[in-house]
Design an enzyme around this catalytic site. Sequence first.
Site, PDB file in Angstrom:
ATOM      1  CB  CYS A  37     -13.753  -0.148  31.589  1.00  0.00           C
ATOM      2  SG  CYS A  37     -14.729  -1.295  30.623  1.00  0.00           S
ATOM      3  CB  CYS A  96     -12.394  -2.428  28.756  1.00  0.00           C
ATOM      4  SG  CYS A  96     -13.848  -1.428  28.785  1.00  0.00           S
ATOM      5  CG  ASP A  97      -8.862  -2.153  30.641  1.00  0.00           C
ATOM      6  OD1 ASP A  97      -8.771  -2.398  29.427  1.00  0.00           O
ATOM      7  OD2 ASP A  97      -9.030  -1.014  31.095  1.00  0.00           O
TER       8      ASP A  97
END
Length: 308
Positions: free
Chosen positions: A136, A139-140
């Site tokens: 992701c 997200c990261d």
Amino acid sequence: MAEYKSDLLIIGSGPAGYTAGIYAARAGVKSLIVAGAQKGGQLIKSSEVENFPGFTEVISGYDLMHRIHKQAMNLGVHLIDDEITEVDFYDHPFVCSSASGNSFMSKSIIIATGASVNWLGLPSERKYIGHGVSSCATCDGFFYKGKEVAVVGGGNSALEQALYLTNYVEKVYLIHRRHSFNAEHALQKRLFENRKITIFWNNVVDEIVGTEEPLEVTGIRIRNVKSDKKKFLDVAGVFVAIGHHPNTEMFRRYLQLDAGGYIITKPKSNATDIKGVYAAGDVCNPYRQAIIAAGCGARAALEAIREL
Ligand code: NDP
């Protein structure tokens, strides 16, 4: 431990689940959504949505799901933060139990459990998940500011993630096992124009390399499947975007699944072989489109409501 009784139980809270909930609430049906492990579904992690009708500007997946959630709450949808872990479709009303030990009894059920990401299956990948290996970028991606990273895959997800990462990183290596992408033309065009992205066609990842303490990725070994030429890339992160599989394992003993694991529904319907059980969204089709999932959720709810 609580016991819930409803006329319609909706398992999952992506676009399919929420839409089903909205239709049920508007029809005055006693319904309940059990959100699942990730409230909002996969779209929560999607960086940009520009193909959901009604939005003149690009909207993030998170914002879209937040709006859908708010709309559902305004309409009186009842949502429970829990995860269904077991179902029993042999008896009627159906009984499901959850991770928190709650039990749910319902006359009808809509399965909207969505899909989950596929991994490469390398031991070194498993070792570094959460320590440099991710699925992701939204997200990261932020954690790789100024660094070099790799993205694996050649579909819409891989191209979207590679493009998104260029907001933060110095360089993205896109590793794809073939010589063409199966992604939308618009995404491909943006990708080819982006100077931060270098594509390694016909390449696969053989190993993810890193340190032990702390557990951190330092590079990947890739191999050209045509020439067998090997190469080491110094990267701090690896984003795996090689497709998804439907979350249908729990239903396998009750429902017919196709070769890809998708629930088979009746023609022109979201009904399954079991009367009162419906499937909607990514559990029964491979398109992974929020609008398709929402449409499926609406139809499943309308069919369920008609039968109640
Ligand atoms: P796809 O199945 O479309 O693509 C998967 C990619 O990963 C392919 O390029 C495939 O290569 C490659 N791949 C699969 N297995 C491996 C492996 N073991 N090793 C290396 N490479 C592998 O998955 P996506 O998640 O990208 O997309 C799924 C669906 O979701 C599609 O319908 C897509 O359109 C949709 N989607 C739509 C978005 C949007 O509308 N903005 C955003 C994201 C997804 P090969 O081609 O060789 O099989």
